[in-house]
Design an enzyme around this catalytic site. Structure first.
Site, PDB file in Angstrom:
ATOM      1  N   ALA A 197       3.375   0.239   4.456  1.00 21.84           N
ATOM      2  CA  ALA A 197       2.310  -0.733   4.216  1.00 21.84           C
ATOM      3  C   ALA A 197       2.820  -1.767   3.223  1.00 21.84           C
ATOM      4  O   ALA A 197       3.675  -1.466   2.388  1.00 21.84           O
ATOM      5  CB  ALA A 197       1.082  -0.029   3.672  1.00 21.84           C
ATOM      6  N   GLY A 242       3.254   3.923   6.260  1.00 24.68           N
ATOM      7  CA  GLY A 242       2.347   3.490   7.324  1.00 24.68           C
ATOM      8  C   GLY A 242       3.058   3.342   8.661  1.00 24.68           C
ATOM      9  O   GLY A 242       2.449   3.538   9.722  1.00 24.68           O
ATOM     10  N   GLU A 279       3.068   6.675  10.105  1.00 22.49           N
ATOM     11  CA  GLU A 279       1.700   7.032  10.502  1.00 22.49           C
ATOM     12  C   GLU A 279       1.344   6.404  11.850  1.00 22.49           C
ATOM     13  O   GLU A 279       0.661   7.021  12.667  1.00 22.49           O
ATOM     14  CB  GLU A 279       0.709   6.641   9.402  1.00 22.49           C
ATOM     15  CG  GLU A 279       0.878   7.544   8.170  1.00 22.49           C
ATOM     16  CD  GLU A 279      -0.071   7.234   7.051  1.00 22.49           C
ATOM     17  OE1 GLU A 279      -0.109   6.062   6.630  1.00 22.49           O
ATOM     18  OE2 GLU A 279      -0.772   8.151   6.588  1.00 22.49           O
ATOM     19  N   GLU A 292       5.056   7.541   0.165  1.00 22.29           N
ATOM     20  CA  GLU A 292       3.973   6.935  -0.609  1.00 22.29           C
ATOM     21  C   GLU A 292       3.951   7.371  -2.079  1.00 22.29           C
ATOM     22  O   GLU A 292       3.618   6.574  -2.964  1.00 22.29           O
ATOM     23  CB  GLU A 292       2.614   7.252   0.030  1.00 22.29           C
ATOM     24  CG  GLU A 292       2.292   6.439   1.272  1.00 22.29           C
ATOM     25  CD  GLU A 292       2.918   6.962   2.546  1.00 22.29           C
ATOM     26  OE1 GLU A 292       3.769   7.870   2.490  1.00 22.29           O
ATOM     27  OE2 GLU A 292       2.560   6.452   3.627  1.00 22.29           O
TER      28      GLU A 292
END
Ligand code: NAI
Length: 688
Positions: A65, A104, A107, A127
């Site tokens: 992200a 992300g 994910e 993260e």
């Protein structure tokens, strides 16, 4: 849905290829999220698409992200929405993964029903390194796919893995040099009836693995919340329904995202990424670095020469005489042995590399080198003698000094062209520590500075440009905090207490433990150098000098502030306390126990005030630079973001008031930095 500039899709037969295209690393921002939703809708409406291939443009899938959006209000669609849309797409979605597929990015891939990775792919959920947990299903899908134990070995420490390992543990289904071609060739029948990862059976709980992960997290990332939260969330995969655990994951992510830990880690992350050649020097060509000279083969010189040779530079190491050359050769051999032992280089390559380093006494034949770095004794006259010799022997090179404290401008005075001297302050061990202070003298040329930055890049170090003052940024602040600690001892604090509160704050070691480890002699020599110019009004504790005079030079002497047996600390040095008591009495102080909080706060205020002065004097260019120096060179806990980032979480108003109070007790030592005063008055922080 809005048009996206970062998502494009096209048809190949009955397949739709959706590509994430946001160089350099496809960091997932709002534009990508909205674009993915729009692309999925368009593809679903197409009517002829039988499979979707999700890929990254270029050599990367998506590195995570975009942390730059963490400071903004959350914009819809958020990543969980995109992940859910991928997982519920009306046709199979295949992830075609090259390069980084992290956070992300992974994910998204976990929401696909098949994953194909190129051998270069790197997969993980890092993260926690930014102080958060995966927030879009990573903590729930990964353990369903690879099992609890493996997920616990990855998420809480942010560990990434290569494609081969990902295949072995079942994180990817297939490895192929060309993942998109392989996704096109995949028989659709192979995907029939494959449940989405979220519908796989819940993994069995693994309490022992969770305990082990917790112990490791507490050891490796002490006092940080994100790793422990990650372990808790992964555990929910075994005990909670998927949707409930997902809600808890998201709530935890959002809470951590808005907290101090994440703010601090993000600050350091962006500061690291910003540490590179500044725009004003971009057009300035640096000196060539393929051939370099190091003068002095002691602790630092050997480490610097080793780093240069490892980076492919042809190195010549110059020493005073044959005996010193032998010692330097041995030191170098030790560094290569360690590198081989640690698997950093193959023995054969190490031997060849080491064999190519030239060792010589004297300055013959060095006139073609691009850069000469001196790392001789910390003594102005010795350094000036060396530079005078280099002035003739290497007339075209950029000259650099690794001095820890000394005045670069005074050194430059002995050169015909003072502009070619720059300070390059490495940290010990020089081949390992990432920080490089680039010291800009009054007359240092842009060419010399650009060379410093080019060297940092070549050695993969973090450059921080600083101006000239005693100790530059890092050692100047270290001196100040040591002074504060010495005076706290006189007032009533204990050596073990200072070390304990610093560890409690997040330092790996306390101030006195660190001094013992590195040896007390360098700072002692430095204090003697400063003696003549020290302000007689400034309170000074003689204890530190008395400890050195007694020969208690730290771990290497078996005794310093602590006692050592076989290199291990076995207790406090009992002979220090009487020295402290006598020195307190000499100052007319009645020692009183001090609260841990008060001790830590005084140390921090000393650091912050000095940092503010350094910034105000222009010695450092930005608050983030000071934070980088303290985090990378002096053990300041990364998750606190450095002293000035931490100062902002305390508030400049509160800092001003507390320093003002200390100033009343000792106006010589505590002079409130005008910058703090200005910031507090304006209601601003250092990073605003
Ligand atoms: P050291 O004492 O281990 O090494 C100095 C070396 O320079 C010795 O091998 C000596 O033989 C050689 N030398 C002295 N005069 C010479 C000359 N005229 N020509 C050629 N070689 C000569 O010292 P260390 O610790 O490596 O420090 C070197 C410099 O690096 C100093 O300026 C020090 O302040 C700085 N520095 C030291 C750090 C540390 O942690 N030790 C960290 C950062 C900088």
């Amino acid at each position: 849905m809005a048009n996206s500039s970062s998502i494009r899709h096209h048809r190949i037969g009955s397949a739709a290829v959706i590509e994430i295209n946001r160089p350099p690393v496809n960091a997932i921002n709002h534009d990508i999220r909205a674009g993915l939703i729009a692309a999925l809708a368009a593809v679903a409406a197409d009517g002829e698409v039988e499979r979707i291939i999700l890929a990254g443009a270029g050599d990367i899938f998506a590195a995570g992200a975009d942390a730059g959006e963490f400071d903004l209000p959350m914009m819809q669609p958020d990543l969980p929405t995109v992940v859910a849309a991928l997982e519920s797409a009306p046709m199979p979605v295949i992830a075609a993964i090259k390069g980084a597929c992290l956070g992300g990015g992974l994910e998204l891939a976990l929401a696909c029903c098949w994953r194909i990775a190129a051998p270069t792919a790197q997969l993980g959920l890092p993260e926690v390194i930014l102080g958060v947990v995966p927030g879009s299903g990573g903590t729930q899908r990964l353990p369903r796919l690879v099992g609890m134990k493996t997920a616990l070995s990855m998420i809480p420490e942010g560990r990434g893995i290569r494609a081969a390992e990902a295949l072995e543990i079942g994180l990817v289904d297939q490895q192929d040099d060309d993942p998109v071609a392989a996704a096109l060739a995949l028989p659709l029948a192979d995907l029939d009836g494959r449940p989405p990862v979220s519908r796989l059976p819940a993994p069995s709980s693994a309490p022992e693995a969770a305990e082990a992960a917790l112990a490791k997290a507490r050891r490796r990332m002490p006092r940080q919340r994100a790793p422990e939260e990650a372990i808790r969330l992964v555990g929910l995969a075994a005990s909670h329904a998927f949707d409930d655990a997902l809600k808890e994951e998201r709530a935890t992510f959002l809470r951590l995202r808005d907290g101090d830990e994440c703010r601090a880690l993000r600050h350091i992350f962006f500061a690291e990424r910003g540490a590179r050649t500044p725009a004003r020097l971009k057009a300035v060509p640096p000196a060539p670095l393929d051939s370099t000279i190091v003068v002095g083969g002691g602790t630092m010189g050997a480490g610097i020469a080793h780093a240069l040779a490892r980076a492919g530079s042809a190195v010549t190491l110059i020493e005073r005489d044959d005996a010193a050359l032998d010692a330097a050769r041995q030191r170098m051999a030790g560094l290569y042995d360690a590198a081989v032992r640690r698997g950093l280089v193959q023995a054969r390559l190490a031997a060849a590399e080491q064999g190519a380093i030239r060792f010589q006494a004297g300055y013959d034949g060095i006139d073609t080198a691009g850069l000469v770095i001196e790392a001789v004794f910390e003594d102005m006259q010795v350094k000036r003698n060396v530079l005078t010799a280099l002035d003739r022997a290497a007339p075209d090179a950029v000259l650099a000094s690794n001095t820890s404290y000394l005045d670069i401008d005074l050194m430059a005075g002995c050169l015909a062209d003072p502009s070619r001297l720059v300070g390059l302050h490495f940290f010990s061990p020089a081949h390992i520590m990432k920080l490089l202070e680039i010291v800009r003298g009054a007359r240092t040329s842009d060419h010399a500075l650009a060379t410093g930055y080019a060297l940092a890049k070549r050695l993969r170090k973090i450059p921080v440009e600083v101006g000239v003052c005693d100790g530059f940024v890092g050692n100047r602040m270290l001196q100040r905090v040591r002074e504060a600690a010495e005076l706290l001892l006189l007032d009533g604090a204990e050596v073990v207490q200072i070390d304990r509160v610093m560890r409690g704050f997040g330092y790996a070691m306390g101030l006195y433990e660190t001094q013992d480890m590195s040896g007390l002699d360098i700072a002692w020599a430095n204090r003697r150098r400063q003696q003549a110019t020290r302000d007689p009004e400034r309170r000074y504790s003689k204890v530190q000098d008395q400890v050195c005079e007694a020969g208690w030079l730290g771990r290497k002497a078996g005794r310093g502030w602590y006692i050592y047996e076989d290199g291990k600390p076995v207790g406090l040095n009992p002979d220090v306390a009487p020295l402290v008591a006598a020195e307190s009495a000499r100052h007319g102080i009645t020692r009183q126990a001090l609260a841990d909080d008060a001790v830590m706060q005084t140390l921090l205020l000393a650091l912050i005030n000095e940092a503010a002065c350094i910034l105000d004097e222009g010695i450092a260019g930005a608050a983030a630079d000071i934070d980088l120096v303290l985090v990378h060179g002096y053990g300041f806990p990364r998750f606190r973001g450095g002293p000035l980032c931490h100062a902002d979480s305390m508030g400049t108003g509160m800092i001003r008031d507390r320093i003002a109070a200390l100033q009343k007790t000792d106006p010589v030592i505590w002079k409130l930095s005008p910058l703090i005063d200005r910031l507090a008055a304006a209601g601003k922080g250092f990073l605003d």
